[in-house]
Design a protein around this motif. Structure first.
Motif, short mmCIF file in Angstrom:
data_model
loop_
_atom_site.label_atom_id
_atom_site.label_comp_id
_atom_site.label_asym_id
_atom_site.label_seq_id
_atom_site.Cartn_x
_atom_site.Cartn_y
_atom_site.Cartn_z
N ALA A 190 0.99 16.52 9.40
CA ALA A 190 0.57 15.17 9.80
C ALA A 190 0.81 14.24 8.63
CB ALA A 190 -0.90 15.15 10.20
N ARG A 191 1.08 12.99 8.95
CA ARG A 191 1.36 12.05 7.87
C ARG A 191 0.92 10.65 8.28
NH1 ARG A 191 5.67 10.74 3.65
NH2 ARG A 191 5.33 8.50 3.55
N GLU A 192 0.33 9.97 7.34
CA GLU A 192 0.02 8.54 7.50
C GLU A 192 0.39 7.87 6.19
OE1 GLU A 192 -1.23 6.70 9.97
OE2 GLU A 192 -1.62 8.33 11.41
N THR A 193 0.47 6.55 6.22
CA THR A 193 0.81 5.85 5.00
C THR A 193 -0.13 4.67 4.81
OG1 THR A 193 3.10 6.42 5.36
CG2 THR A 193 2.67 4.70 3.75
N VAL A 194 -0.65 4.55 3.62
CA VAL A 194 -1.39 3.33 3.28
C VAL A 194 -0.36 2.39 2.68
CG1 VAL A 194 -3.26 2.32 1.95
CG2 VAL A 194 -3.47 4.65 2.79
N LYS A 195 -0.15 1.30 3.37
CA LYS A 195 0.90 0.37 2.91
C LYS A 195 0.52 -0.24 1.56
CE LYS A 195 1.77 -2.31 6.56
NZ LYS A 195 2.45 -3.43 7.19
N ALA A 196 1.55 -0.62 0.84
CA ALA A 196 1.30 -1.22 -0.47
C ALA A 196 0.60 -2.57 -0.31
CB ALA A 196 2.60 -1.39 -1.22
N LEU A 197 -0.24 -2.87 -1.27
CA LEU A 197 -0.92 -4.16 -1.28
C LEU A 197 0.12 -5.26 -1.45
CD1 LEU A 197 -3.86 -5.31 -1.50
CD2 LEU A 197 -3.59 -5.18 -3.96
N ARG A 198 -0.06 -6.37 -0.73
CA ARG A 198 0.91 -7.45 -0.86
C ARG A 198 0.44 -8.52 -1.83
NH1 ARG A 198 4.57 -8.55 -1.25
NH2 ARG A 198 5.59 -9.93 0.20
N LYS A 199 -0.85 -8.74 -1.85
CA LYS A 199 -1.32 -9.74 -2.80
C LYS A 199 -2.80 -9.57 -3.09
CE LYS A 199 -3.09 -13.30 0.18
NZ LYS A 199 -3.56 -14.66 0.13
N ASN A 200 -3.18 -10.01 -4.22
CA ASN A 200 -4.58 -10.02 -4.60
C ASN A 200 -4.71 -11.11 -5.64
OD1 ASN A 200 -7.17 -9.59 -5.34
ND2 ASN A 200 -6.88 -7.49 -6.06
N VAL A 201 -4.88 -12.31 -5.16
CA VAL A 201 -4.86 -13.44 -6.08
C VAL A 201 -5.75 -14.56 -5.53
CG1 VAL A 201 -2.72 -14.23 -4.99
CG2 VAL A 201 -3.37 -15.16 -7.21
#
Lengths: 375, 600
Positions: free
Chosen positions: B543-554
């Motif tokens: 089984a596989r899932e992905t936590v997508k990369a953060l796009r912004k934190n500003v």
């Protein structure tokens, strides 16, 4: 004698915008009483002999005040403090509140910079934001301001709005560029608690653009504006060379400032203090004690260092390591060496002999960088 | 002691959770003036906060009452409280062995539950005189006749003489006391024989040490006597003996038939084992009392301090808990993900929950637990046999000839309308139906042969939700059976997180893998890079899932008035990060470790 930036808060709006969590109220009937108190607070400055490098009259919507009220405030100011010769004197305005008469009067009173909240160039988006003006109102006001002689104007824009598409923001940018203001602020929308947008978000009816689109809008702004010769000098701010906001630079370079009016914050002698934010509490306190300070927070050296850094890093020019050393008597790398190495590894900052600055990737994740500087 | 053995009555109470055992006990104590109403802090028998909140009695306690019966004579009544949960079956059986009679409490609106039934059978095995009590008859929903009918039909007891009570209003309390006097036999036993005292419970007292709660079967016991624990042959000198009044009150001797406590400067409850026999060291009994079993943990999990620096405090706390809980097992273990912690063994899931909650509540510790496991027996290809209760020690599949897992007989009592749902559930849990018994047209008992590992996973919760709380469960270990078990590993960003691994049946592996990866995706915060979450058996990703990369934190804005506020925001962010566990370059919140424990 102290040199400061001076902020004057006018906490009134005809209507609260849907994204706004600022200290502003629609209780316009309180204006006369409030202004009387504000005047009292201004006059109480006489004894200190401050010199203001900049004055910023913000809100709220300061320009909903009548000419004589505005004149009253400014005259009180001139009576109470020294104003530097080349002082930047800004007033915030919303489209629809700037009549020719008012603009002339402001000009005559020494105001030399306007900051106009346009936000978007689509009437339908303005409506979603709960703005009460139209694009046409803005165009008229802007033209009048130019005619009257205002040669230093900022336009506030917001991106990442509900229902906004990349093309909408693109259009906004292009139209704004067309009229060529000296300064443009592009703020990424943040949905704050106690706002209409927040309520809609909780309810699941706020159609925000995807993060990818939102970033795309930001990148577009950087690209279009810098191509046109604007200097991207702070995370959200762009200016033609020499037209950077002097007042805001005071905040970002960690200089001292004094805030007057309800909820206004001050930073003097390494202390931060602020006035009561409720209008009634402010008026009452001024009338009873001649001041309205609700709280004073001393700032420890560690916190001062952190604030110095995370404010300085907002500037694209970066934070000056020598200035740090001069101010705190400690080598920058001695305090933050490890954090710097880590952030460099993550490609969020870059470093040269004098400065530390955010990389373009760092602009997207500035909070991660800032948090590293906290004690 | 002026009351002769003929006027001693030792009894216990059998009841399902919430059927009013503690309240009834309180009324008995009040009626006999053992404790004044004012002093009574609601339900004396349930001492710990935790027990109060859960409405269950975790460990047995005893209390002594003097009752002046209608015949004008004073009787000495010893109430021995029994734990009411499947995890503590053995303790229940020892408490019952200390009694001659039992009050069987049945809620007039709920009827008999599986647990009650199991304990009633246990009581019948011990030849106890059972007095049925139909309680809560004040409730509008009470159906006392129906409850009586169940007592007759399900248990086969004569409900003719069942007593109608409302422990809440006090109705029927005197009748209960009279029934105890008249129907429960006086204890037998011989003062002249060598001492044999049954330990039915114990506690740790900071001043007295381990204190054994005993029922003297034969002989007598006095202070300064040398006594011997028959299971270990350890010898102690009695420092103090006494009775429960309800607080401990020293006496000069306890004789055959009596219930009391024995303190002998014993350092650890390991030496006051429930079920053990105390005898006289100089004149020992030939045979211990029957039925002694060493408490064996059945469920194991890792317990780690959420903050690494709390390791020593956790060690100390576990040590303290073990002083009064001989069935709690722990030894140090290390996890690459969680650092230093302990492998802990428990009688069952409730026992595990109780220990965890006590650690958090009484010792202010923040604990991360790993997925509970039973003990698997692994026959390896080299002919050796090992026991595995920790996924970390699971051998390489190539080295495994076969694996056995523990099975239980699970008895589930439920309203017939939920039968379909429960049968589906049991099937999902790899159960095989052995027997179905209609109690009446409305209720049925299903008996299943089922792996213990399925029960400890989420059977309780599932049963509850699928029957709206109307089913009750009891189980008993029956033995080991061959099973196709595999070790499921969870990988974050390509690295195995040992604390998230668990042993599961191959048929269940895919479903669990999917659930866990999905759950982890929800709780793992976004990082600056993409975080793949994989579940694998051996080297095979299932089984596989992905936590997508953060796009912004500003923060877009930060002006004068905002600085304090924005700084607080940054501080919060930093604080949140601090609480994360770092696995490779992935930061994992505590909830991630819960993901493998239970599924909603």
């Amino acid at each position: 004698m102290k040199t400061i930036g001076l902020y004057i808060h006018i906490p009134f709006c005809i209507k609260k915008c849907h994204y706004c969590d600022f200290n502003s109220f629609t209780t316009l009937e309180l204006i006369p009483e409030y202004l009387a108190a504000l005047k009292k607070e201004i006059l109480s400055l006489k004894k200190y002999g401050y010199t203001a490098q900049t004055i910023f009259i913000g809100g709220g919507t300061p320009t909903i005040l009548r000419c004589e009220h505005l004149a009253d405030i400014l005259r009180a100011l001139y009576e109470s403090i020294f104003i530097a010769k080349d002082a930047e004197i800004t007033i915030e305005a919303n489209p629809g509140t700037l009549t020719r008469e008012k603009l002339i009067s402001l000009k005559n009173l020494g105001v030399n910079r306007l900051s106009i909240g346009l936000q978007a160039y689509q009437n339908q988006l303005l409506k979603i934001m709960g703005r009460i003006h139209t694009v046409e109102d803005f165009e008229k006001n802007f033209e009048t301001a130019r005619n009257v002689g205002f040669d230093n104007i900022n336009i506030d824009l917001i991106f990442g709005l509900p229902n906004q598409e990349v093309e909408d923001f693109d259009e906004t940018l292009k139209k704004v560029l067309h009229i060529f203001p000296e300064h443009i602020s592009c703020y990424s929308l943040s949905v704050e608690e106690d706002t209409e947008f927040y309520r809609r978000q909780q309810e699941g009816t706020l159609a925000l653009p995807s993060e990818d689109d939102e970033r795309e809008m930001y990148y577009r702004a950087i690209e279009l504006l810098t191509n046109k010769g604007y200097n991207h000098y702070e995370i959200s701010n762009f200016a033609m060379p020499g037209r950077e906001s002097k007042h805001n630079m005071i905040y970002w370079t960690y200089q001292e400032y004094l805030g007057l009016g309800a909820g206004a914050h001050s930073f003097l002698d390494n202390k931060r203090f602020y006035n009561y934010s409720s209008i009634q509490a402010y008026i009452k306190s001024i009338n009873e004690h001649s001041n309205a300070v609700a709280n004073i927070e001393p700032i420890s050296v560690e916190e001062q260092q952190a604030e110095f850094c995370f404010l300085g890093l907002r500037l694209l020019d970066g934070l000056d390591k020598k200035a740090f050393q001069k101010r705190f008597g400690k080598k920058f790398t001695q305090v933050y060496g490890r954090a710097i190495e880590k952030l460099k590894e993550q490609e969020l900052i870059k470093e040269n002999t004098n400065k530390i600055r955010l990389t373009s990737r760092g602009l997207d994740f500035a909070n991660i960088v800032f948090a590293e500087f906290l004690p | 002691m002026s009351i002769p053995r003929e006027r001693i009555r030792n009894f216990c109470i059998i009841a399902h959770i919430d059927h009013g055992k503690s309240t009834l006990a309180d009324r008995l104590l009040e009626y006999t003036n053992t404790i004044s109403e004012r002093k009574m802090q609601d339900q004396v028998l349930d001492k710990m906060d935790l027990e109060k909140e859960r409405g269950i009695t975790i460990k047995a306690k005893a209390v002594r009452m003097i009752y002046k019966a209608d015949d004008g004579k004073e009787y000495l009544l010893n109430l021995i409280d029994t734990p009411g949960h499947v995890d503590f079956n053995y303790e229940v059986s020892r408490s019952l062995a200390a009694c001659e009679g039992a009050l069987l409490i049945v809620d007039a609106s709920q009827g008999i539950e599986a647990q009650t039934l199991a304990n009633t059978y246990l009581a019948l095995e011990h030849n106890l005189e059972i007095i049925p009590i139909i309680n809560k008859i004040d409730l509008p929903s009470a159906e006392p006749d129906e409850a009586k009918r169940e007592v007759e039909e399900i248990i086969g007891l004569d409900a003719e003489k069942a007593i109608m009570t409302s422990a809440k209003t006090g109705q029927g309390i005197k009748e209960v006391l009279e029934a105890i006097v008249q129907r429960v036999p006086a204890p037998e036993g011989f003062n002249e024989l060598p001492l044999r005292a049954l330990i039915f419970d114990s506690l740790y007292d900071p001043y007295k040490g381990a204190v054994a709660f005993v029922r003297v079967i034969d002989g007598h016991i006095r202070p300064r006597q040398m006594i011997k624990m028959m299971s270990t042959d350890k010898i102690f000198e009695v420092a103090e003996i006494g009775v429960f009044n309800p607080d401990m009150q020293p006496v000069q001797y306890l004789q055959a038939g009596e219930v009391g406590y024995v303190a002998a400067s014993i350092k650890n409850v390991i030496d006051t084992r429930v079920g053990d026999t105390i005898t006289d060291a100089e004149n020992p009994a030939k045979e211990p009392l029957p039925g002694y079993k060493k408490a064996v943990p059945m469920v194991f999990c890792g317990m780690y301090p959420a903050e690494g620096e709390e390791y020593e405090s956790l060690k100390e706390a576990l040590g303290k808990l073990q002083l009064s809980d001989a069935s709690l097992f722990f030894e140090p273990e290390t996890s690459a993900a969680l650092g230093f912690g302990f492998r802990c063994g428990f009688l069952g899931l409730l026992h595990m929950d109780v220990v965890q909650e006590r650690l958090e509540r009484e010792y202010n510790l923040n604990i991360i637990t790993t997925a509970p496991s039973v003990i698997f027996k692994v026959k390896k290809t080299d002919g050796s046999k090992i026991e595995v209760d920790n996924p970390t020690n699971f051998p390489d599949p190539a080295e495994i000839e076969y694996i056995e897992e523990p099975y239980v007989e699970a008895s589930i009592m439920l309203p017939t309308e939920y039968m379909g749902a429960v049968m589906d559930l049991c099937q999902e849990k790899r159960g095989t139906m052995k027997d179905m018994e209609y109690i009446n047209e409305k209720r049925v008992i299903l008996r299943y042969d089922m792996p213990l590992s399925e029960i400890i996973y989420d059977l309780f919760d599932q049963l509850k939700s699928r029957t709206r709380g109307y089913a009750s469960l009891d189980y008993e270990l029956t033995g080991y059976k061959k099973s196709d078990m595999v070790k499921l590993d969870i990988l974050l960003n390509g690295e195995i997180v040992d604390a998230l691994s668990f042993i599961v049946h191959r048929d269940k592996a895919y479903g669990r893998a999917r659930q866990i990866t999905e759950k982890l995706k929800e709780v793992i915060p976004r990082h600056l890079f993409e975080v793949p979450i994989q579940a694998a058996i051996g080297g095979k990703i299932i089984a596989r899932e992905t936590v997508k990369a953060l796009r912004k934190n500003v923060l877009a804005k930060c002006y004068g008035g905002d600085i304090s506020r924005k700084k607080k925001l940054l501080e919060k962010q930093k604080e949140g990060k601090k609480r994360m566990r770092k696995i490779g370059n992935v930061e994992l919140p505590q909830e991630a470790f819960m993901a493998v424990l239970k599924m909603e």
